[in-house]
Structure formats: structure tokens, C-alpha cells
Write a protein that holds these residues in place. Structure first.
Motif, PDB file in Angstrom:
ATOM      1  N   ASN A  69      64.846  26.266  15.825  1.00  0.00           N
ATOM      2  CA  ASN A  69      64.633  26.774  14.323  1.00  0.00           C
ATOM      3  C   ASN A  69      63.815  25.971  14.001  1.00  0.00           C
ATOM      4  N   HIS A  73      60.064  28.940  10.276  1.00  0.00           N
ATOM      5  CA  HIS A  73      60.276  29.805  10.217  1.00  0.00           C
ATOM      6  C   HIS A  73      60.660  30.761   9.183  1.00  0.00           C
ATOM      7  N   HIS A  78      62.176  35.315   7.166  1.00  0.00           N
ATOM      8  CA  HIS A  78      63.193  35.677   5.773  1.00  0.00           C
ATOM      9  C   HIS A  78      62.570  36.341   4.732  1.00  0.00           C
ATOM     10  N   ASP A 220      68.426  35.535   9.891  1.00  0.00           N
ATOM     11  CA  ASP A 220      68.389  34.639  11.149  1.00  0.00           C
ATOM     12  C   ASP A 220      69.038  34.506  12.537  1.00  0.00           C
ATOM     13  N   ALA A 290      69.329  28.980   5.925  1.00  0.00           N
ATOM     14  CA  ALA A 290      68.992  29.377   7.066  1.00  0.00           C
ATOM     15  C   ALA A 290      69.972  28.310   8.198  1.00  0.00           C
TER      16      ALA A 290
HETATM   17 FE   LIG Z   1      66.489  31.255   9.204  1.00  0.00          FE
END
Ligand SMILES: [Fe+2]
Length: 291
Positions: A69, A73, A78, A220, A290
Motif C-alpha cells: 500500500n 494511494h 482517499h 483503505d 491509512a
Molecule cells: Fe490509506
């Protein structure tokens, strides 16, 4: 522990295996290997004064979904109408990922991810900047997390936050903020329901409206679980912005090959502020929003 109906010496020979454990930063670490445990890696940045908080959550996907991740991202996972809280303005800034003595970092001016160091093999490490706190109206907190596999399709994240609250007054203010934040939040049941509905295609991702922190958690969960419990990496199309994912996977493969072939592994050190992690005003992290 006992077999009351069984005679000696049979029950005397039966043992439950135990493992050495150590308590550190509010968590209990177990050594599941053979022989004497190596010394537990220390994180001096989290040992100092302040308020330590521990939080865990479980995601129903392989722990590599979380490790992969990448901070970038933040700019699309988001995204939310009317909440461009990263001042993205449609541009995804660039940075260059690097392998370090602790794992993986990056150099460049990209906002939103450099603050998070990825420690080998499963560690997320972030020292807060003042800038971060103004975005969330939250007290300043440093974050450290371990993404731990439960099985191939589930992992649990163990998170430690060091809250920069030192005096009684600061601690009181933090607890006040925490109570307000919790009052704003949605129940876990509601959140789990929304995630499941979205993954079944019954709810539109972009239409879900929740208080910011709950929305981030929802986003997430959906994106990490939505890739599949064990994603299909064979048919991926990794691009320029996946450079850090590629770098990490190459290093992980290199180390796993060395392990399989009995060759020495790279000596990794725990991430720390001293190692040059998380510097610079422009460097904010997604870690705390996150995890
Ligand atoms: Fe995130």
C-alpha cells in the motif's frame, strides 16, 4: 495443562510448547523460532515520554496487500468530493524510492508518503510533523505498526502511537479530543457493513459519506480487500508510480531466495529518526490516516 483422567507417566510426558515473550511498547512480542531468541529490535523514538496508545485491526486479505500500500494511494484512494485535504490539485508528485538499512524510504518532494518508512519485513514507521496535526486537528502522534499475517488471507495490524502529551493538561486535552473523535465515529458494525456492501457491488465507493477518519478507514479496507485476499500479481500492469512496490518486491524476493538457498541475509536495522527517516516539512505521512 492437565489430563486428570490419564495415568502417570503418560501425562507427565505431554507438554504444550511455549515460546519466549517480551513486553515492549504496550505489546507482547513472541519469538516463534528455534533456540535462543535474538535481542528484540528497539525503537527509541517510541520509548520516550508521552502517552503510548495501542490499536489493532484485522483485514481480510494477505498482509502483502498492506505492505504494497504505497503512500501515493493517498491521492486517489482517499479522494473525496470537497475534501482535497492533501491539496492535490490533480497532480501526483514524484519521488524516487530507495532501499535503506532499515527497509525502504524515498527521496523527493512528494507530499503524503515520504514520512512513512517501510521497515523490513512488515513495519510501518512515521514520526509526525507539525503540519500533519493541523490537517486533522489531532494531537501530534508518531506511529509504528507491524502488519502480521494471521493466515494467507488475513492479517492483523498492531499499531503503537506515541502521543506528544506530556503534562496533565496536555493529557487531559488529548483525552478530550479522543472522546470527541470517538463520538464522531461510526460503529465498527456499520463500517464492516459498508465495506461488505461495497465489495459486493451494492454500494458506490464514491457515494459513501462518513466522518473523515471513518471514511479513510473504509477506503483503505475496501481497496486492500478489494484487490482480493490473495491478489493476482501475474496480470498486474505496474507503472511509474509503482516504483516503490517494484523495489520492495525485488528486495523481498532477493532475501527469500537467499533464505531458501541458505545464503546470508541482509542485516536490517529498525527504522529510526536517527536513520534519517521522516524529515522535512513537506513530508507528511499517510500512515496515521491509512494504517
Ligand atoms: Fe490509506
Amino acid at each position: 495443562m492437565e489430563q486428570p483422567g490419564e495415568p502417570d507417566p503418560f501425562c507427565e510426558r505431554i507438554r504444550i510448547r511455549g515460546f519466549p515473550t517480551q513486553e515492549y511498547l504496550g505489546l507482547i512480542f513472541a519469538y516463534l523460532g528455534e533456540g535462543e531468541p535474538p535481542s528484540l529490535p528497539r525503537y527509541p523514538d517510541f520509548e520516550g515520554p508521552g502517552l503510548r496508545e495501542v490499536l489493532t485491526y484485522t483485514r481480510h486479505c494477505n498482509y502483502f496487500n498492506s505492505i504494497d500500500n504505497d503512500g501515493i494511494h493517498v491521492y486517489f484512494v482517499h479522494r473525496s468530493p470537497g475534501r482535497d485535504w492533501r491539496n492535490w490539485n490533480g497532480k501526483i508528485p514524484q519521488s524516487t524510492p530507495i532501499e535503506t538499512e532499515y527497509g525502504f524510504g524515498s527521496v523527493g518532494t512528494r507530499r503524503g508518503s515520504e514520512g512513512t518508512a517501510r521497515g523490513m519485513p512488515n513495519i510501518s514507521f512515521r514520526i509526525a510533523t507539525d503540519q500533519y496535526t493541523t490537517l486533522h486537528d489531532a494531537p501530534r502522534m508518531d506511529h509504528l505498526a507491524w502488519r502480521v499475517p494471521v493466515d494467507d488471507e488475513t492479517h492483523t495490524s498492531f499499531n503503537v502511537a506515541l502521543v506528544h502529551a506530556y503534562t496533565d493538561e496536555e493529557v487531559r486535552r488529548y483525552h478530550e479530543w479522543q472522546a470527541e473523535f470517538q463520538a464522531l465515529g461510526v460503529s465498527e458494525e456499520t463500517e464492516v457493513g459498508l465495506i461488505a456492501q461495497t465489495l459486493r457491488g451494492e454500494l458506490d465507493y464514491d457515494s459513501v459519506d462518513l466522518p473523515t477518519e471513518a471514511l479513510i478507514t473504509y477506503q483503505d479496507h475496501v481497496t486492500q480487500q478489494g484487490q482480493g485476499a490473495i491478489p493476482d500479481h501475474e496480470n498486474e500492469h505496474l507503472g511509474r508510480t509503482d516504483a516503490s512496490v517494484i523495489l520492495r518486491r525485488k528486495a523481498q524476493s532477493r532475501e527469500l531466495r537467499a533464505l531458501a538457498e541458505g545464503r546470508p541475509l541482509k542485516q536490517w536495522f529498525p527504522p529510526s529518526r536517527a536513520a534519517g527517516v521522516t524529515r522535512g516539512e513537506e513530508q507528511q505521512s499517510d500512515a496515521s490516516v491509512a494504517p
